[in-house]
Design a protein around this motif. Structure first.
Motif, short mmCIF file in Angstrom:
data_model
loop_
_atom_site.label_atom_id
_atom_site.label_comp_id
_atom_site.label_asym_id
_atom_site.label_seq_id
_atom_site.Cartn_x
_atom_site.Cartn_y
_atom_site.Cartn_z
N ASN A 593 0.82 -1.22 0.00
CA ASN A 593 0.00 0.00 0.00
C ASN A 593 0.85 1.27 0.00
O ASN A 593 0.43 2.32 -0.49
CB ASN A 593 -0.92 0.01 1.23
CG ASN A 593 -1.97 -1.10 1.16
OD1 ASN A 593 -2.36 -1.52 0.07
ND2 ASN A 593 -2.42 -1.57 2.32
N GLN A 594 2.08 1.16 0.55
CA GLN A 594 2.95 2.34 0.66
C GLN A 594 3.96 2.44 -0.48
O GLN A 594 4.71 3.41 -0.55
CB GLN A 594 3.70 2.30 2.00
CG GLN A 594 2.80 2.38 3.22
CD GLN A 594 3.53 2.09 4.51
OE1 GLN A 594 4.76 2.10 4.55
NE2 GLN A 594 2.77 1.84 5.59
N ALA A 595 3.98 1.44 -1.37
CA ALA A 595 5.02 1.41 -2.42
C ALA A 595 4.77 2.42 -3.51
O ALA A 595 5.68 2.74 -4.28
CB ALA A 595 5.11 0.00 -3.01
N GLY A 596 3.55 2.91 -3.62
CA GLY A 596 3.26 3.91 -4.64
C GLY A 596 3.46 3.37 -6.03
O GLY A 596 2.95 2.32 -6.42
N LEU A 605 7.36 -7.27 -3.89
CA LEU A 605 6.44 -7.46 -2.76
C LEU A 605 5.28 -8.38 -3.12
O LEU A 605 4.82 -9.18 -2.29
CB LEU A 605 5.90 -6.10 -2.30
CG LEU A 605 6.91 -5.18 -1.61
CD1 LEU A 605 6.33 -3.77 -1.44
CD2 LEU A 605 7.30 -5.75 -0.24
N GLU A 606 4.79 -8.29 -4.36
CA GLU A 606 3.69 -9.15 -4.79
C GLU A 606 4.11 -10.62 -4.77
O GLU A 606 3.34 -11.49 -4.37
CB GLU A 606 3.23 -8.75 -6.19
CG GLU A 606 2.06 -9.57 -6.75
CD GLU A 606 0.77 -9.40 -5.94
OE1 GLU A 606 0.69 -8.48 -5.10
OE2 GLU A 606 -0.15 -10.21 -6.13
N ALA A 607 5.35 -10.87 -5.21
CA ALA A 607 5.87 -12.25 -5.18
C ALA A 607 5.94 -12.76 -3.74
O ALA A 607 5.60 -13.91 -3.45
CB ALA A 607 7.24 -12.30 -5.84
N GLU A 608 6.38 -11.87 -2.82
CA GLU A 608 6.45 -12.26 -1.40
C GLU A 608 5.05 -12.53 -0.85
O GLU A 608 4.84 -13.48 -0.08
CB GLU A 608 7.11 -11.14 -0.60
CG GLU A 608 8.61 -11.03 -0.79
CD GLU A 608 9.22 -9.94 0.09
OE1 GLU A 608 8.66 -9.68 1.18
OE2 GLU A 608 10.22 -9.34 -0.33
N ARG A 609 4.08 -11.69 -1.25
CA ARG A 609 2.71 -11.86 -0.76
C ARG A 609 2.13 -13.21 -1.19
O ARG A 609 1.53 -13.94 -0.39
CB ARG A 609 1.82 -10.72 -1.28
CG ARG A 609 0.39 -10.78 -0.73
CD ARG A 609 -0.48 -9.72 -1.38
NE ARG A 609 -0.67 -9.99 -2.80
CZ ARG A 609 -1.55 -10.88 -3.27
NH1 ARG A 609 -2.29 -11.59 -2.44
NH2 ARG A 609 -1.68 -11.06 -4.57
N ILE A 610 2.33 -13.56 -2.47
CA ILE A 610 1.82 -14.84 -2.99
C ILE A 610 2.44 -16.01 -2.23
O ILE A 610 1.76 -16.97 -1.87
CB ILE A 610 2.11 -14.94 -4.50
CG1 ILE A 610 1.26 -13.91 -5.27
CG2 ILE A 610 1.85 -16.36 -5.02
CD1 ILE A 610 1.61 -13.77 -6.73
#
Length: 642
Positions: A593-596, A605-610
């Motif tokens: 949310n803060q990555a802009g 971050l998306e890869a980490e989230r998955i």
């Protein structure tokens, strides 16, 4: 992308040429089914593809860093290792870490006063947490359970051949592979496990090469069929039904060519028979052409396949009658008050999980096993042909033709009789193979020969225990055609869904605790009528079922369910692990949310989230399983106190 390519391969064993100038390429994403008669070289082809054997001539090229996992038809393992240790023998980082932790833990348990071992164990425990490696044991146990193996600490040496094959399959599935090579993976699996494996392989992202006789499996999983036939390799795009269509079209073209060759052969033969005067030195080219045509005609099979109809001894009105049959091993009933009258034209299929008592029921019908209670009547005209699960103890030094003649010199079929030699040809033993000794036959060829021997004795009741084990599809098709006209009763224990659909008109299903339920129709009808998906056929989850083991005396002991040391440790810590995973996932979501508009950071971050979401799902699933197991153990303890 090409994973593996074969160029002009030749491979022979003694005088038998298995591969002759074979070229073949395996592409990324292929799901390949390999077909061929027993003894045609299918297992050898898989070993060549796995790099376990070398060709006599030709070259095999593997892509760089290709990871291959291979399931042998008859896997061999260290008998002193446990089931779980055997499955977790791979080379992935998490498996290696688990092996190190497991070895250290065993050493620490033997010498609890050794502070160095205790320190090493604590460090490894931390590293297992850091790497997220605890899930590897859970995954192995889950796959084993799906394949019908629930005793993870049992030593491999105490298992049957079928159980070892299931453990070996679990080991193959546990290791990451670009190319998964499976030799008869459905052998020794029950219908529930086959259904699960089918779905697993459909989702498998790698490339698959397998030998199987399960036609529904081939239909649903494969996108390419290859066939070995007299040393040549034929490739067909598509699944099993598409293969049948394309093969038929090819053979029709070849048949037209063969008819032309036969016409030429007849003309050449007439000329050759005119006498020595015609065969002058000027005709050498013509003689050579005749000899070439003659050899080509022999290779294409000459006069074509024999057509047979079934034969059997006369069967009276009374066949086999079971009245209130009860049988058990120890306190656990496997057949509870079952009654049955076999019709003279019975076509019954018996299904249920492995080890539930299906073979025992056949033994009771045959008269080789006496039930604890109830009665079995066998009519005076009944002549039983019993085909067991394994063809062992056959006379290895006897010739093929003599072994069949010992069962019967001729088989009456309607108004004609077929000789032992003709029946051997029908069951895919050409004249050139009939004088071989049994010792030279492959396992599948021995099964085929054993089946023919039983049929040559002209039984009028056939009891078939897993007839599909090690038989090729062509032999199964011959058997199915034979059974269409068989003038007697047929009872078959089978996990081959196609065979059950093709042959059976009634299904007898084992559902546990000695319960047997009959359903009219074939296997597909049974699934519909029972309103049970394949994974529910056992009448309860495999994870929660108590494990029954035979003692040396033959009695059975019910092993009370309990958590292993590792499971108990995992259960004590898993809620904390889930909480940490949830915190880490929340932190990553906040960072997203803060990555802009930093797209590079967002991608990372998306890869980490998955990855974290998948890990959390895995932990929650494992927590559910362990909680249910704990509740089951509690119920078992409370029940034992009553």
């Amino acid at each position: 992308m090409s994973l593996l390519s074969m160029e002009s391969l030749n491979k022979a064993y003694g005088l038998k040429q298995l591969l002759q100038s074979v070229s073949f390429t395996i592409e990324e994403g292929d799901k390949i089914g390999l077909l061929g008669k027993n003894g045609s070289g299918k297992s050898t082809f898989l070993k060549l593809a796995a790099g376990l054997e070398a060709p006599d001539d030709g070259q095999i090229t593997f892509s760089k860093s290709l990871r291959i996992e291979y399931l042998s038809q008859n896997p061999q393992y260290d008998g002193a290792s446990s089931v779980l240790e055997t499955v977790l023998q791979g080379d992935s980082p998490n498996i290696r870490l688990w092996q190190h932790y497991h070895d250290t833990m065993k050493a620490a348990l033997k010498d609890p006063e050794d502070s160095r071992l205790q320190q090493a164990l604590a460090e490894l425990n931390h590293e297992m947490d850091r790497q997220g490696a605890w899930g590897i044991e859970s995954e192995a146990q889950s796959i084993l359970t799906r394949l019908g193996v629930t005793s993870f600490d049992t030593l491999i040496g105490s298992l049957s051949g079928g159980q070892r094959k299931r453990v070996a399959l679990a080991a193959a599935l546990m290791n990451p592979a670009d190319l998964l090579i499976l030799d008869e993976p459905t052998n020794h699996l029950d219908n529930t496990a086959i259904d699960w494996l089918e779905k697993y392989l459909l989702k498998f992202s790698g490339t698959l090469l397998m030998v199987t006789h399960d036609r529904y499996f081939l239909e649903r999983v494969t996108n390419r069929i290859i066939e070995l036939d007299r040393g040549r390799l034929f490739s067909y795009p598509g699944n099993y039904s598409q293969y049948l269509e394309r093969k038929l079209a090819r053979e029709e073209i070849e048949a037209a060519s063969t008819d032309k060759k036969r016409s030429m052969l007849r003309k050449e033969l007439a000329w050759m028979l005119q006498g020595a005067k015609a065969r002058t030195t000027k005709q050498k080219a013509r003689i050579q052409r005749f000899e070439k045509l003659q050899q080509e005609n022999l290779k294409t099979g000459g006069g074509g396949a024999l057509q047979i109809s079934s034969a059997a001894s006369r069967l009276g009105k009374k066949t086999i009658i079971l009245d209130q049959v009860y049988h058990s091993y120890g306190a656990e009933p496997i057949i509870d008050s079952y009654s049955c009258i076999l019709d003279r034209d019975e076509r019954m299929g018996i299904v249920g999980p492995n080890g539930i008592g299906k073979s025992t029921l056949l033994g009771i019908m045959q008269g080789s096993i006496e039930p604890v209670h109830g009665s079995v009547e066998i009519g005076t005209t009944v002549k039983i042909g019993y085909f067991p699960q394994e063809s062992t103890g056959l006379p290895e030094e006897m010739r093929v033709i003599d072994y069949i003649r010992e069962g019967g010199e001729y088989l009456a079929a309607g108004k004609k009789s077929l000789s032992a030699s003709q029946m051997l040809e029908t069951f895919l033993f050409p004249a050139s193979a009939q004088w071989n000794i049994l010792q030279k036959l492959s396992g599948g060829e021995l099964r085929r020969l054993h089946l023919l021997r039983i049929l040559m004795e002209a039984p009028n009741v056939l009891l078939l225990d897993e007839p599909g084990n090690d038989l090729d599809i062509e032999t199964l098709t011959i058997l199915e055609d034979y059974l269409d006209d068989f003038p007697g009763a047929v009872v078959a224990v089978s996990h081959d869904r196609f065979f059950l659909d093709r042959v059976c008109e009634r299904i007898l299903a084992f559902s546990g605790q000695g319960r047997l339920q009959e359903y009219p129709g074939n296997y597909t009808d049974y699934l519909a009528r029972s309103s049970a998906l394949p994974e529910n056929q056992s009448g309860g989850s495999a994870e929660s079922a108590p494990v029954v083991r035979r003692s040396a005396s033959g009695s059975a002991a019910v092993k009370a369910p309990k958590l292993t040391y590792m499971e108990q440790k995992e259960f004590d810590e898993i809620e904390g692990t889930i909480e940490i995973a949830e915190i880490e996932l929340a932190a990553v979501n906040d960072s997203i949310n803060q990555a802009g508009s930093d797209y590079q950071l967002l991608e990372q971050l998306e890869a980490e989230r998955i990855q974290l979401e998948a890990r959390l799902d895995e932990l929650l699933e494992r927590w559910t399983y362990l909680t249910e197991r704990t509740e089951e153990i509690s119920r078992h303890k409370n029940g034992s106190r009553l």
